[in-house]
Scaffold this motif. Structure first.
Motif, mmCIF file in Angstrom:
data_model
loop_
_atom_site.group_PDB
_atom_site.id
_atom_site.type_symbol
_atom_site.label_atom_id
_atom_site.label_comp_id
_atom_site.label_asym_id
_atom_site.label_seq_id
_atom_site.Cartn_x
_atom_site.Cartn_y
_atom_site.Cartn_z
ATOM 1 N N ALA A 140 0.833 -1.203 0.000
ATOM 2 C CA ALA A 140 0.000 0.000 0.000
ATOM 3 C C ALA A 140 0.871 1.258 0.000
ATOM 4 C CB ALA A 140 -0.929 0.000 1.208
ATOM 5 N N ARG A 141 0.330 2.332 -0.585
ATOM 6 C CA ARG A 141 1.039 3.598 -0.732
ATOM 7 C C ARG A 141 0.347 4.675 0.088
ATOM 8 N NH1 ARG A 141 0.279 8.252 -3.577
ATOM 9 N NH2 ARG A 141 2.085 9.290 -4.546
ATOM 10 N N LEU A 142 1.141 5.532 0.745
ATOM 11 C CA LEU A 142 0.600 6.635 1.534
ATOM 12 C C LEU A 142 1.355 7.915 1.244
ATOM 13 C CD1 LEU A 142 -1.151 7.817 3.900
ATOM 14 C CD2 LEU A 142 0.753 7.186 5.409
ATOM 15 N N LEU A 143 0.612 8.985 0.964
ATOM 16 C CA LEU A 143 1.161 10.344 0.927
ATOM 17 C C LEU A 143 0.514 11.097 2.073
ATOM 18 C CD1 LEU A 143 2.860 12.570 -0.388
ATOM 19 C CD2 LEU A 143 0.903 13.052 -1.902
ATOM 20 N N PHE A 144 1.328 11.646 2.965
ATOM 21 C CA PHE A 144 0.848 12.191 4.240
ATOM 22 C C PHE A 144 1.417 13.584 4.440
ATOM 23 C CE2 PHE A 144 1.709 13.099 8.677
ATOM 24 C CZ PHE A 144 0.570 12.711 9.360
ATOM 25 N N CYS A 145 0.605 14.499 4.966
ATOM 26 C CA CYS A 145 1.143 15.793 5.384
ATOM 27 C C CYS A 145 0.422 16.278 6.629
ATOM 28 C CB CYS A 145 1.050 16.825 4.258
ATOM 29 S SG CYS A 145 -0.596 17.499 3.956
ATOM 30 N N GLU A 146 1.109 17.113 7.384
ATOM 31 C CA GLU A 146 0.537 17.738 8.582
ATOM 32 C C GLU A 146 1.243 19.072 8.785
ATOM 33 O OE1 GLU A 146 -2.341 17.963 10.630
ATOM 34 O OE2 GLU A 146 -1.980 15.802 10.844
ATOM 35 N N THR A 147 0.467 20.141 8.978
ATOM 36 C CA THR A 147 1.017 21.486 9.144
ATOM 37 C C THR A 147 0.461 22.115 10.408
ATOM 38 O OG1 THR A 147 1.185 21.789 6.742
ATOM 39 C CG2 THR A 147 1.269 23.766 8.098
ATOM 40 N N LEU A 148 1.335 22.694 11.214
ATOM 41 C CA LEU A 148 0.962 23.402 12.434
ATOM 42 C C LEU A 148 1.281 24.879 12.264
ATOM 43 C CD1 LEU A 148 2.499 20.950 15.060
ATOM 44 C CD2 LEU A 148 0.077 21.133 14.449
ATOM 45 N N VAL A 149 0.330 25.732 12.644
ATOM 46 C CA VAL A 149 0.518 27.184 12.564
ATOM 47 C C VAL A 149 0.344 27.760 13.965
ATOM 48 C CG1 VAL A 149 -0.281 29.338 11.534
ATOM 49 C CG2 VAL A 149 -0.349 27.211 10.204
ATOM 50 N N LEU A 150 1.364 28.463 14.449
ATOM 51 C CA LEU A 150 1.363 29.005 15.811
ATOM 52 C C LEU A 150 0.828 30.424 15.790
ATOM 53 C CD1 LEU A 150 4.868 27.676 16.901
ATOM 54 C CD2 LEU A 150 2.648 26.539 17.045
ATOM 55 N N GLY A 151 -0.491 30.551 15.754
ATOM 56 C CA GLY A 151 -1.107 31.870 15.709
ATOM 57 C C GLY A 151 -1.108 32.445 14.311
ATOM 58 N N ARG A 152 -1.937 33.455 14.091
ATOM 59 C CA ARG A 152 -2.054 34.086 12.774
ATOM 60 C C ARG A 152 -1.174 35.325 12.741
ATOM 61 N NH1 ARG A 152 -8.401 34.844 12.738
ATOM 62 N NH2 ARG A 152 -7.783 35.677 14.765
ATOM 63 N N ALA A 153 -0.120 35.252 11.939
ATOM 64 C CA ALA A 153 0.836 36.362 11.884
ATOM 65 C C ALA A 153 0.171 37.648 11.415
ATOM 66 C CB ALA A 153 2.002 35.995 10.961
ATOM 67 N N ALA A 154 -0.752 37.553 10.440
ATOM 68 C CA ALA A 154 -1.393 38.747 9.899
ATOM 69 C C ALA A 154 -2.238 39.474 10.943
ATOM 70 C CB ALA A 154 -2.264 38.372 8.696
ATOM 71 N N MET A 155 -2.673 38.761 11.978
ATOM 72 C CA MET A 155 -3.472 39.353 13.047
ATOM 73 C C MET A 155 -2.618 39.784 14.227
ATOM 74 S SD MET A 155 -6.457 39.176 11.693
ATOM 75 C CE MET A 155 -7.514 39.589 13.080
ATOM 76 N N GLY A 156 -1.302 39.586 14.125
ATOM 77 C CA GLY A 156 -0.406 39.973 15.215
ATOM 78 C C GLY A 156 -0.522 39.108 16.452
ATOM 79 N N GLU A 157 -1.001 37.871 16.287
ATOM 80 C CA GLU A 157 -1.197 36.994 17.439
ATOM 81 C C GLU A 157 0.135 36.449 17.949
ATOM 82 O OE1 GLU A 157 -5.593 35.319 16.131
ATOM 83 O OE2 GLU A 157 -3.814 34.094 15.842
ATOM 84 N N GLU A 158 0.281 36.398 19.248
ATOM 85 C CA GLU A 158 1.458 35.828 19.887
ATOM 86 C C GLU A 158 1.018 34.729 20.848
ATOM 87 O OE1 GLU A 158 4.574 36.374 19.302
ATOM 88 O OE2 GLU A 158 4.333 38.054 17.901
ATOM 89 N N LEU A 159 1.653 33.577 20.756
ATOM 90 C CA LEU A 159 1.347 32.483 21.672
ATOM 91 C C LEU A 159 2.243 32.581 22.894
ATOM 92 C CD1 LEU A 159 -0.113 31.469 19.132
ATOM 93 C CD2 LEU A 159 0.633 29.160 19.723
ATOM 94 N N ARG A 160 1.615 32.648 24.058
ATOM 95 C CA ARG A 160 2.361 32.703 25.315
ATOM 96 C C ARG A 160 2.147 31.454 26.156
ATOM 97 N NH1 ARG A 160 0.418 37.703 24.074
ATOM 98 N NH2 ARG A 160 1.940 39.399 23.976
ATOM 99 N N ALA A 161 1.035 30.796 25.943
ATOM 100 C CA ALA A 161 0.734 29.559 26.662
ATOM 101 C C ALA A 161 0.164 28.559 25.675
ATOM 102 C CB ALA A 161 -0.253 29.813 27.800
ATOM 103 N N LEU A 162 0.567 27.308 25.814
ATOM 104 C CA LEU A 162 0.169 26.289 24.856
ATOM 105 C C LEU A 162 0.442 24.913 25.427
ATOM 106 C CD1 LEU A 162 -0.581 25.478 21.841
ATOM 107 C CD2 LEU A 162 1.877 25.580 21.389
ATOM 108 N N ARG A 163 -0.440 23.975 25.082
ATOM 109 C CA ARG A 163 -0.126 22.570 25.329
ATOM 110 C C ARG A 163 -0.478 21.791 24.074
ATOM 111 N NH1 ARG A 163 -2.077 18.223 29.961
ATOM 112 N NH2 ARG A 163 -1.675 16.370 28.732
ATOM 113 N N LEU A 164 0.516 21.172 23.484
ATOM 114 C CA LEU A 164 0.312 20.384 22.274
ATOM 115 C C LEU A 164 1.014 19.054 22.408
ATOM 116 C CD1 LEU A 164 -0.592 20.066 19.280
ATOM 117 C CD2 LEU A 164 1.634 21.042 18.647
#
Length: 275
Positions: A140-164
């Motif tokens: 079997a064949r698999l093509l896989f992707c996963e993308t994480l974005v830490l806040g929206r830069a265009a909105m000026g968001e800053e992450l100060r607390a996080l659990r992932l």
């Protein structure tokens, strides 16, 4: 600091959602065999030429502490399909508890799955535990992707607390082919500008081709790693071709990902990916 370990507040409405899709292979075609949907989880299947496309959707509009969402996809031997999400998954601030997402897929011998969710956007004070497990049989064949974005830069968001806690596991005939774990918390965020950590990146991604002969994709993939604003590297061995990417913003990383997926698939990413 906010409470991530406490029990979920039962006074607040929580999402409980599950979707399961199964495809068989009959008369030379991949055909829908089973569909289950409950809660805010849905699966859309647009009428498109070629192999089926499954678009997973969380109608709750995002995740927060206490939510539970499960996506399942099974392909019988010979079946081929693409799975994606209708939009980026947003993980909002958690007053208490943790959002949990479980993604499961299986691909029978001779089958092929492109597992291509759109980005996961993490807001300040987000708390998410996600596990993605994909089982491959035989060739079997698999093509896989996963993308994480830490806040929206265009909105000026800053992450100060996080659990992932984001765990991805790909197995072939029950044996691990790829195990990739991402853990982020306030300690990681405090070092985010360090070159040994995120180097200031706000968007990170993994792209993996797991298939017999996947090493052949390495040369063409490396030739495409020139998107401005994106740092990327690719490697290949024993039926795996992996690309890791990072960027200061999600848009250049998305452009790079679209170019890579188009090269590997031989066709453009799912229609919902269109910019």
């Amino acid at each position: 600091m906010f409470d991530l370990e406490g029990s979920d507040d039962q006074r607040l409405q929580r999402a409980r959602a599950r979707v399961a899709v199964q495809f068989g292979f009959r008369d030379g075609r991949t055909r829908l065999a089973r569909l289950h949907q409950s809660g805010s989880a849905k699966a859309l299947m647009p009428d498109l030429p070629g192999s089926p496309e499954v678009v997973f959707l969380n109608t709750a509009g995002g995740l927060t502490g206490g939510d539970r969402v499960e996506f399942n996809l099974d392909l019988e031997a010979g079946a081929r399909a693409t799975a994606t999400t209708q939009a980026a998954e947003r993980v909002y601030a958690a007053a208490s508890g943790v959002a949990r997402m479980r993604c499961r897929a299986s691909v029978g011998a001779g089958g092929a799955l492109d597992w291509l969710p759109q980005e996961t956007i993490l807001y300040d004070r987000a708390a998410l535990e996600r596990e993605t497990v994909i089982d491959l049989a035989g060739d079997a064949r698999l093509l896989f992707c996963e993308t994480l974005v830490l806040g929206r830069a265009a909105m000026g968001e800053e992450l100060r607390a996080l659990r992932l806690r984001d765990r991805r596991e790909i197995r072939r005939d029950g044996r691990p082919e790829l195990v990739d774990c991402v853990r982020m918390d306030e300690g990681v965020l405090a070092l985010a500008a360090d070159p040994a950590v995120l180097g200031g990146a706000r968007a990170v991604a993994l792209l993996a081709l797991v298939a017999p002969g996947a090493e052949d994709a390495l040369g063409p993939v490396r030739a495409l790693l020139d998107e401005p604003g994106v740092a990327a590297a690719a490697s290949a061995w024993n039926g795996r071709c992996l690309v890791r990417l990072m960027a200061g913003d999600a848009w250049p990383l998305r452009r790079q990902m679209i170019r890579l997926l188009t090269q590997i698939r031989g066709t453009a990413p799912p229609r919902v990916w269109q910019m």
